[in-house]
Design an enzyme around this catalytic site. Structure first.
Site, PDB file in Angstrom:
ATOM      1  CB  SER A 156      -0.957   0.013   1.197  1.00  0.00           C
ATOM      2  OG  SER A 156      -2.089  -0.786   0.927  1.00  0.00           O
ATOM      3  CE  LYS A 159      -4.557   2.191  -0.627  1.00  0.00           C
ATOM      4  NZ  LYS A 159      -3.972   0.881  -0.334  1.00  0.00           N
ATOM      5  CB  SER A 332      -4.636   1.762   3.808  1.00  0.00           C
ATOM      6  OG  SER A 332      -3.838   1.117   2.833  1.00  0.00           O
TER       7      SER A 332
END
Length: 498
Positions: A156, A159, A332
């Protein structure tokens, strides 16, 4: 003004900024039982760090962000503020006037950073394949690099890339519009998906009420409700398949297709989120008197594109992109990441699908001068294990977002979770745990897949310098131990000493 007077002026401004930060934290983070730790961390770090953190958060004027004050004067300020609070839990993104990053004190020596960081990153919990990079965000100087140009699965932490690309493509003030149009030929109300996964039941009810009033004003009687998902060339399921971490990617969905009352984290998802959202809207429209109950009861709205000349009856606009980016980072949020990627693709004249988003990201990042050697941007959420980035790319993306000449990208920093207090870092850096000293000083995006643990973000040192860092570990076998080692590494940067 003498040097002495200027010095006291700086101290007074720093004190004022610290008080603003503490008031904001007290007002917005009361639910966190560990709030006293952030106050203690801020006091220990000193006024210099508080000044830098305030600079990162955006411009302030008389105790308020200037963006918030400007927005409050707009005709639709109340709706905007409510939307921003609901979506991101923060004030809207700053307008393009920001206090430049001002590093207090000297830049840490690269030798000092290496001496402190290298032993921590050799922790066996991180395996033998850690890639790391540290830079000074004010100067862009590289302070540490170990396999920084070698690509790794980012999970993640990708991102951060999504945030920078979306803000560059859309700007911080862009809003995603869900509209209702009138199909004159079929006497139909058409709910047109605008790619806003944050749409709530309250939003749909409000949209239905506006639609009912518009129909009444025009003397129209609707015979049916249909829905339009043509914004994307196709609805796609993420390559990981059916999974509680992400819904089918479609431009029309209610609360990210969740089947429970949650707004973040894993949850069961609707098989057809677009149809579910359209059904909820049709029911709300009937309740508002915009269509007969007999026309919607027991019937699922059909899927049909609105005619090009269809008149707009009502519109709902999301919170600004800056707030959406902040929500994506702090929670997230995989659904929001993929939605922002598709809007980035549309703004870049690419199809709104995985391949189009990848091409759009590549073009945006290249234009920003970011290093893409070894990168493979296959998704925006980091759920796909085939994705690859480098620690160098992540830290340089943070540096671009910190550039005072690019204030439109600042939400990529302000949305990062705060160690020990918010988002995916709220349960880490706790008292008694390794790295707990970093609570309140580290702001970072986490990344977790089986065998993959990563952490990338910013940290304020004791001298008031703001550093960007990225740690990417592959082949980990104990996620909790790996997270603790990464937290200790970030904390080591916060406690640098000659």
């Amino acid at each position: 003004m003498s040097a002495r007077e200027r010095g006291w002026s700086v101290v007074r401004r720093a004190a004022e900024r610290l008080e603003v930060v503490l008031r904001f934290l007290r007002a917005n983070l009361r639910e966190h039982q560990a709030i006293w730790r952030l106050v203690a961390a801020a006091g220990a770090a000193g006024l210099a760090i508080a000044s830098v953190l305030v600079a990162l958060a955006g411009p302030w004027d008389s105790g308020r962000r200037t963006a918030e004050r400007a927005q409050a004067t707009a005709a639709d300020a109340r709706r905007d503020a409510d939307a921003a609070e609901r979506v991101a839990g923060t004030v809207p993104g700053a307008r393009p006037v920001l206090v430049p990053l001002e590093g207090e004190g000297d830049e840490p020596a690269a030798a000092v950073v290496e001496r402190v960081l290298r032993p921590v990153l050799r922790d066996s919990a991180l395996g033998e394949d850690v890639a790391a990079a540290v830079i000074d965000l004010s100067t862009g100087d590289s302070l540490y690099a170990d396999r920084a140009g070698t690509s790794r699965a980012p999970a993640s932490t990708v991102k951060i890339i999504t945030a920078v690309a979306a803000l560059d493509a859309l700007g911080p003030d862009h809003r995603l519009a869900t509209t209702v149009r009138w199909d004159e030929e079929r006497q139909s109300v058409v709910l047109v998906g605008g790619g806003d996964p944050t749409l709530t039941a309250d939003d749909l009810e409000e949209l239905a009420g506006d639609t009912a009033r518009a129909l009444a004003d025009r003397g129209l009687t609707a015979e049916e409700v249909v829905y339009d998902v043509s914004l994307y060339p196709r609805e796609q399921r993420h390559p990981i398949g059916v999974n509680d971490n992400i819904a089918i990617i479609t431009p029309l969905q209610l609360n990210e297709g969740r089947l429970d009352d949650s707004t973040r984290g894993p949850a069961p998802r609707a098989e057809n989120p677009a149809a579910a959202a359209a059904t909820a809207f049709a029911t709300a429209l009937a309740d508002a008197g915009g269509i007969g109950a007999e026309a919607v009861e027991g019937r699922e709205p059909a899927r049909r594109a609105a005619p090009e000349a269809a008149e707009e009856l009502a519109v709902h606009r999301s919170a600004p992109t800056s707030s959406l980016v902040e929500r994506m980072l702090i929670n997230s949020d995989n659904d929001l990441a993929e939605a922002l990627a598709r809007h980035t693709a549309i703004a870049s004249d690419q199809p709104a699908d995985f391949r189009g988003a990848s091409r759009a990201f590549t073009a945006r990042l290249e234009a920003l001068g970011l290093p893409l050697d070894g990168a493979r941007l296959v998704d925006a959420s980091g759920l796909d294990r085939e994705g690859r980035v480098t620690a160098d790319l992540l830290t340089r993306a943070l540096s671009v977002a910190a550039d005072p000449e690019r204030p439109e990208l600042r939400a990529a920093l302000t949305g990062l979770p705060v160690a020990g207090f918010s988002g995916t870092l709220s349960e880490r850096y706790a008292d008694g745990e390794t790295g707990s000293v970093g609570a309140g000083l580290v702001r970072a995006k986490t990344g977790t897949l089986t065998g993959v643990n990563s952490l990338a973000g910013t940290v304020a040192t004791g001298e008031g310098r703001v550093l960007g860092f990225a740690f990417l570990a592959s082949g980990t076998t104990d996620p909790r131990a790996a997270e603790a080692a990464l937290d200790e590494a970030a904390t080591a940067l916060a406690t640098l000493a000659d």
